[in-house]
Design a protein around this motif. Structure first.
Motif, mmCIF file in Angstrom:
data_model
loop_
_atom_site.group_PDB
_atom_site.id
_atom_site.type_symbol
_atom_site.label_atom_id
_atom_site.label_comp_id
_atom_site.label_asym_id
_atom_site.label_seq_id
_atom_site.Cartn_x
_atom_site.Cartn_y
_atom_site.Cartn_z
ATOM 1 N N GLY A 109 35.545 33.129 56.066
ATOM 2 C CA GLY A 109 35.102 31.791 55.698
ATOM 3 C C GLY A 109 34.112 31.745 54.564
ATOM 4 N N SER A 110 33.628 32.878 54.112
ATOM 5 C CA SER A 110 32.667 32.905 53.010
ATOM 6 C C SER A 110 33.319 32.400 51.726
ATOM 7 N N ILE A 111 32.586 31.561 50.980
ATOM 8 C CA ILE A 111 33.074 31.100 49.679
ATOM 9 C C ILE A 111 32.946 32.247 48.691
ATOM 10 N N ILE A 112 34.051 32.593 48.042
ATOM 11 C CA ILE A 112 33.983 33.670 47.057
ATOM 12 C C ILE A 112 34.177 33.170 45.631
ATOM 13 N N ALA A 113 34.861 32.044 45.466
ATOM 14 C CA ALA A 113 35.074 31.503 44.122
ATOM 15 C C ALA A 113 35.366 30.007 44.229
ATOM 16 N N ALA A 114 35.026 29.282 43.175
ATOM 17 C CA ALA A 114 35.268 27.840 43.162
ATOM 18 C C ALA A 114 35.376 27.373 41.718
ATOM 19 N N TYR A 115 36.092 26.277 41.536
ATOM 20 C CA TYR A 115 36.087 25.640 40.215
ATOM 21 C C TYR A 115 35.974 24.137 40.390
ATOM 22 N N SER A 116 35.438 23.491 39.358
ATOM 23 C CA SER A 116 35.312 22.036 39.337
ATOM 24 C C SER A 116 35.431 21.583 37.889
ATOM 25 N N TYR A 117 36.533 20.915 37.572
ATOM 26 C CA TYR A 117 36.783 20.461 36.204
ATOM 27 C C TYR A 117 36.774 18.934 36.146
ATOM 28 N N GLN A 118 36.311 18.410 35.034
ATOM 29 C CA GLN A 118 36.501 17.006 34.688
ATOM 30 C C GLN A 118 37.512 16.975 33.543
ATOM 31 N N LEU A 119 38.756 16.651 33.849
ATOM 32 C CA LEU A 119 39.832 16.714 32.863
ATOM 33 C C LEU A 119 40.171 15.320 32.344
ATOM 34 N N PRO A 120 40.093 15.106 31.039
ATOM 35 C CA PRO A 120 40.468 13.806 30.485
ATOM 36 C C PRO A 120 41.946 13.530 30.672
ATOM 37 N N ASP B 96 35.027 42.043 44.123
ATOM 38 C CA ASP B 96 33.576 42.193 44.243
ATOM 39 C C ASP B 96 33.151 42.022 45.702
ATOM 40 N N TYR B 97 33.726 40.999 46.354
ATOM 41 C CA TYR B 97 33.390 40.742 47.759
ATOM 42 C C TYR B 97 33.759 41.936 48.638
ATOM 43 N N ALA B 98 34.941 42.490 48.410
ATOM 44 C CA ALA B 98 35.377 43.644 49.206
ATOM 45 C C ALA B 98 34.446 44.832 49.001
ATOM 46 N N GLN B 99 34.000 45.025 47.763
ATOM 47 C CA GLN B 99 33.079 46.125 47.495
ATOM 48 C C GLN B 99 31.744 45.909 48.181
ATOM 49 N N GLN C 65 31.247 44.188 50.924
ATOM 50 C CA GLN C 65 31.470 44.417 52.342
ATOM 51 C C GLN C 65 31.501 45.910 52.646
ATOM 52 N N SER C 66 32.168 46.674 51.784
ATOM 53 C CA SER C 66 32.260 48.121 51.981
ATOM 54 C C SER C 66 30.892 48.790 51.905
ATOM 55 N N ASP C 67 30.038 48.251 51.019
ATOM 56 C CA ASP C 67 28.696 48.826 50.842
ATOM 57 C C ASP C 67 27.671 48.214 51.795
ATOM 58 N N ASN C 68 28.142 47.309 52.659
ATOM 59 C CA ASN C 68 27.259 46.623 53.610
ATOM 60 C C ASN C 68 26.150 45.856 52.896
ATOM 61 N N VAL C 69 26.539 45.203 51.783
ATOM 62 C CA VAL C 69 25.614 44.393 50.997
ATOM 63 C C VAL C 69 25.926 42.919 51.257
ATOM 64 N N LYS C 70 24.899 42.130 51.456
ATOM 65 C CA LYS C 70 25.082 40.704 51.748
ATOM 66 C C LYS C 70 25.704 39.981 50.563
ATOM 67 N N TRP C 71 26.675 39.130 50.840
ATOM 68 C CA TRP C 71 27.315 38.288 49.814
ATOM 69 C C TRP C 71 26.623 36.932 49.845
ATOM 70 N N ASP C 72 25.770 36.677 48.851
ATOM 71 C CA ASP C 72 24.988 35.433 48.860
ATOM 72 C C ASP C 72 25.197 34.613 47.596
ATOM 73 N N TYR C 73 26.358 34.750 46.966
ATOM 74 C CA TYR C 73 26.680 33.966 45.786
ATOM 75 C C TYR C 73 28.201 33.835 45.729
ATOM 76 N N HIS C 74 28.708 33.125 44.754
ATOM 77 C CA HIS C 74 30.150 33.093 44.550
ATOM 78 C C HIS C 74 30.442 32.918 43.063
ATOM 79 N N TYR C 75 31.632 33.351 42.662
ATOM 80 C CA TYR C 75 32.070 33.184 41.282
ATOM 81 C C TYR C 75 32.435 31.706 41.074
ATOM 82 N N GLU C 76 32.312 31.270 39.816
ATOM 83 C CA GLU C 76 32.465 29.823 39.609
ATOM 84 C C GLU C 76 32.907 29.519 38.187
ATOM 85 N N GLN C 77 33.695 28.466 38.061
ATOM 86 C CA GLN C 77 34.040 27.861 36.776
ATOM 87 C C GLN C 77 33.801 26.363 36.858
ATOM 88 N N GLY C 78 33.390 25.762 35.743
ATOM 89 C CA GLY C 78 33.225 24.318 35.719
ATOM 90 C C GLY C 78 33.433 23.767 34.319
#
Length: 298
Positions: free
Chosen positions: A70-81, A136-139, A141-154
């Protein structure tokens, strides 16, 4: 301000290394819309029939990608004319409802405009960003590092329109796991009468005067920081400014001004930010050709 090397900046490494195809195409999109040869018609091409009008709105388009937990890993939000054609009574005109050849021409004009932004979305290639995020998320998880951000486009867009042309200003931002997000300024200018995109150089009989004004404004910008232009901007800033009307800058218009914009890293370091120069249309008018004066002042 000059803390990064112009040729090997993190921005360019991200552009050509992190998302090599998607982002290169993204930045080429606006250039690809420009005609190869300037064309200034002696007489304006026919516009919309009198019984038709058009409206342009920026419509939201967004999505979120999640991992299995359920963790957000990527998102986009565009305003398209989006351009739509209407009859004066408010009825929409589409390929299915067009009642004449002139109405079909109007539908095709809108289709050409809208296709540019559908193409832009395709070339932004969110799936490529999503794949990077999953890796990146899989890596992490493998390294037991917290995922506290996500990739994004806007994409944030604003539209200025008259009965002759449309000018769209865009600010595209993306984050792909680096030290900071990156921003790219975009612009599209569309001739309603010719049903074609145009670039700023087509509007002028003399671009040299505008270039000199940009040199002057750049000198003033540097002086605000108690620097010379060579210190504030990249060493080849004059070459970049010289090409403003062809490919090096984003040029857009509104009721009163022409805006010449450079994204971070284009002409100066990331720390210097966006470099935006605003020139009044009343001053520019004397240097415009017949096509430019017709498009912007009638």
């Amino acid at each position: 301000m000059k803390s990064e090397n112009h040729q090997t900046s993190p921005y360019l490494r991200a552009l050509y290394g992190l998302l090599p195809l998607a982002l290169v195409l993204l930045f080429l999109t606006a250039c690809a819309l420009r005609p190869v040869q300037p064309s200034a018609p002696s007489e304006p091409a026919p516009g919309l029939p009198e019984n038709l009008t058009f409206e342009i709105e920026t419509e939201p388009d967004s999505d979120i990608s999640r991992a299995e937990d359920g963790s957000i890993i990527a998102a986009y939000s565009y305003q398209l004319p989006v351009m739509r054609i209407y009859r004066k009574n408010g009825a929409p005109v589409t390929e299915e409802t067009a009642a004449s050849g002139r109405e079909m021409d109007a539908v095709e004009m809108a289709r050409t405009f809208n296709q540019a932004f559908r193409q832009w979305k395709s070339e932004a290639d969110f799936p490529a960003l999503e794949e990077l995020a999953r890796n990146d998320y899989a890596q992490k998880q493998s390294d037991n590092v917290k995922w506290d951000y996500h990739y994004e486009q806007g994409l944030e867009s604003s539209v200025y329109q008259t009965n002759r042309f449309v000018s769209v200003s865009g600010r595209f931002y993306y984050y792909a796991g680096g030290a900071h997000p990156n921003t790219v300024l975009l612009g599209w200018n569309y001739d309603m009468e010719k049903a074609a995109f145009f670039y700023a150089g087509q509007l002028f009989q003399d671009t040299e005067a505008v270039t000199e004004e940009l040199f002057h404004m750049a000198q003033e910008r540097a002086a605000e920081w108690n620097m010379t232009p060579e210190e504030f901007f990249w060493e080849d800033y004059t070459d970049i400014l010289n090409a403003w009307s062809e490919s090096s800058a984003v040029v857009t218009f509104d009721e009163f001004n022409m805006t010449v914009s450079f994204s971070p890293y284009d002409i100066a370091s990331y720390a210097a930010g966006e470099q935006i120069f605003t020139i009044p249309l009343t001053w520019l008018k004397q240097y415009m050709n017949q096509y430019g004066q017709h498009l912007l002042f009638t």
